[in-house]
Design an enzyme around this catalytic site. Structure first.
Site, PDB file in Angstrom:
ATOM      1  CG  MET A   1      -2.001  -1.113   1.133  1.00  0.00           C
ATOM      2  SD  MET A   1      -2.846  -1.271  -0.475  1.00  0.00           S
ATOM      3  CE  MET A   1      -3.824   0.230  -0.493  1.00  0.00           C
TER       4      MET A   1
ATOM      5  CG  HIS B   1     -13.026  25.116   9.516  1.00  0.00           C
ATOM      6  ND1 HIS B   1     -14.401  25.016   9.417  1.00  0.00           N
ATOM      7  CD2 HIS B   1     -12.754  25.138  10.857  1.00  0.00           C
ATOM      8  CE1 HIS B   1     -14.938  24.967  10.620  1.00  0.00           C
ATOM      9  NE2 HIS B   1     -13.958  25.042  11.506  1.00  0.00           N
TER      10      HIS B   1
ATOM     11  NE  ARG C   1     -18.673  22.131  17.344  1.00  0.00           N
ATOM     12  CZ  ARG C   1     -19.297  21.458  16.374  1.00  0.00           C
ATOM     13  NH1 ARG C   1     -19.449  20.154  16.499  1.00  0.00           N
ATOM     14  NH2 ARG C   1     -19.774  22.078  15.323  1.00  0.00           N
TER      15      ARG C   1
ATOM     16  CE  LYS D   1     -21.689  25.253  16.144  1.00  0.00           C
ATOM     17  NZ  LYS D   1     -21.406  24.313  15.075  1.00  0.00           N
TER      18      LYS D   1
ATOM     19  NE  ARG E   1     -13.567  19.215   9.943  1.00  0.00           N
ATOM     20  CZ  ARG E   1     -14.322  18.139   9.810  1.00  0.00           C
ATOM     21  NH1 ARG E   1     -15.521  18.112  10.390  1.00  0.00           N
ATOM     22  NH2 ARG E   1     -13.895  17.101   9.120  1.00  0.00           N
ATOM     23  CD  GLN E   2      -6.822  17.586  13.771  1.00  0.00           C
ATOM     24  OE1 GLN E   2      -5.822  17.493  14.491  1.00  0.00           O
ATOM     25  NE2 GLN E   2      -7.254  16.585  13.016  1.00  0.00           N
TER      26      GLN E   2
ATOM     27  N   GLY F   1     -24.842  17.077  12.214  1.00  0.00           N
ATOM     28  CA  GLY F   1     -25.561  17.370  13.447  1.00  0.00           C
ATOM     29  C   GLY F   1     -25.878  18.839  13.609  1.00  0.00           C
ATOM     30  CB  THR F   2     -23.761  21.883  13.283  1.00  0.00           C
ATOM     31  OG1 THR F   2     -22.843  21.546  14.322  1.00  0.00           O
ATOM     32  CG2 THR F   2     -23.973  23.384  13.259  1.00  0.00           C
TER      33      THR F   2
END
Length: 380
Positions: free
Chosen positions: A105, A197, A262, A260, A163-164, A293-294
């Site tokens: 791989m 993001h 989280r 919201k 997102r990190q 979900g959001t």
């Protein structure tokens, strides 16, 4: 014709006795330009002659021919349909290459064309499987660097690990910066991406980085499908307000914000709706939908306070786990995503998920980068 060619750029001057005045086809001009020693000057000469050839030949000239190509496009396996659409828009064939795996791989990339001195764009999102796709991108960039490509641009429609982008807790990584370092070290001279993001991720790169916005695509689609409705643009969280405000301004619509909380990654709870939505069609706008979900919680909250209907426009449809079924069961009438990430079979079969292409937007940006023209003017 010769006078116009000589006035275009000093390096485009040629001796009159070498020009056949009756030869106005693209091929004869390419043969003439091919005699220049510097490939960069050839590319510039091509651009200088582009409109002139169109006028003389009475037709749109192709961007490539058997003698010279102004740029090359290399596609890995992450989203080949998007790469093919970009290639078709630019009227350029994809560079012949093989991206395959050894028995253990390991990723292996072999380019079957000469790319020495070329301006090459590698199209590869780092979506699922994120690590495999990222490794393909890195190996492809290394192959180009070792093949003496003049410039290698990493075209990453979806920037995984985006997102990190900060330390969310003690002893956690900033993986978005790590990936930026890896792409740079692999040999990328430039990065082209879409709807990061967080815009500040551009600063993680020590090379030029262009962050495109899907807002022109969304505005056109909203105008085509919702032009006669009482619209309100909704940001599903505080972090997306700037994105939603830009689209609301372009559409001359009101802006609503979903507040919201989280508690942990992937789980959110709607606390409050800021703005008036009663009896109105709501358009949720976001950059990424992962577990959904959001998005679904926000849609239900809008319906609960009297919204007539809810639609959603999200740039990157990650849609992992049970996200597709969650969207199908939600009040969202239609979730519109781009093809920055290749659609799974579940996404294609979902009755309330639709995909629009970003190929023209990406292709225009690629062409402008190759021609050293402004990219930001795409969004004026």
């Amino acid at each position: 014709m010769l006078e116009k060619l000589e006035k275009a750029e000093p390096w485009a001057r040629v001796r009159e006795d070498r020009v056949n005045q009756s030869s106005i086809g693209v091929l004869s001009i390419f043969q003439l330009i091919q005699s220049h020693a510097w490939r960069r000057q050839v590319a510039l000469a091509f651009r200088a002659c582009y409109k002139l050839v169109k006028e003389a030949a009475g037709a749109e000239p192709r961007r490539h021919c058997g003698y010279y190509t102004i740029m090359k496009i290399l596609a890995c396996n992450g989203n080949r349909p998007l790469a093919e659409a970009i290639s078709a828009y630019l009227d350029l064939p994809l560079t012949k290459a093989s991206v395959r795996r050894f028995s253990d791989m390991e990723v292996f990339v072999e380019i079957h064309e000469n790319v020495r001195g070329e301006d090459v764009f590698v199209i590869q999102p780092t979506s699922y499987p994120a690590n495999d796709n990222l490794m393909e991108l890195l190996v492809a960039l290394d192959a180009l660097k070792r093949s003496s490509a003049r410039r290698a641009t990493a075209v990453v429609p979806y920037y995984g690990y985006g997102r990190q982008d900060r330390k969310s807790a003690a002893r956690t990584p900033i993986s978005a910066k790590l990936v930026a370092n890896m792409i740079t070290a692999a040999g990328a001279d430039r990065v082209l991406t879409l709807d990061l993001h967080a815009g500040q991720i551009q600063g993680f790169f020590d090379i030029p980085t262009d962050n495109l916005y899907a807002s022109p695509v969304w505005v056109k689609d909203i105008q085509d499908h919702h032009s006669r409705q009482d619209l309100v643009i909704v940001s599903p969280d505080v972090g997306g307000v700037v994105r939603a405000r830009d689209i609301a301004r372009r559409l001359d619509a009101d802006l609503v914000i979903v507040d919201k909380r989280r508690e942990r990654a992937g789980v959110s709870e709607v606390v409050n709706i800021i703005g008036d939505v009663e009896g109105r069609r709501c358009i949720l706008v976001d950059d990424i939908v992962d577990t959904a979900g959001t998005l679904c919680n926000a849609a239900q909250a809008l319906i609960d306070v009297g919204a007539a209907s809810v639609y959603a426009y999200v740039t990157h449809g990650v849609l992992s786990g049970g996200a597709v079924q969650r969207v199908i069961a939600s009040p969202i009438k239609m979730l519109v995503i781009t093809d920055s990430i290749i659609a799974t079979e579940a996404v294609r079969e979902a009755p309330n998920i639709r995909q629009v292409t970003i190929a023209p937007l990406m292709a225009e940006a690629i062409e402008r980068i190759s021609e050293e023209r402004s990219v930001s003017s795409l969004f004026d």
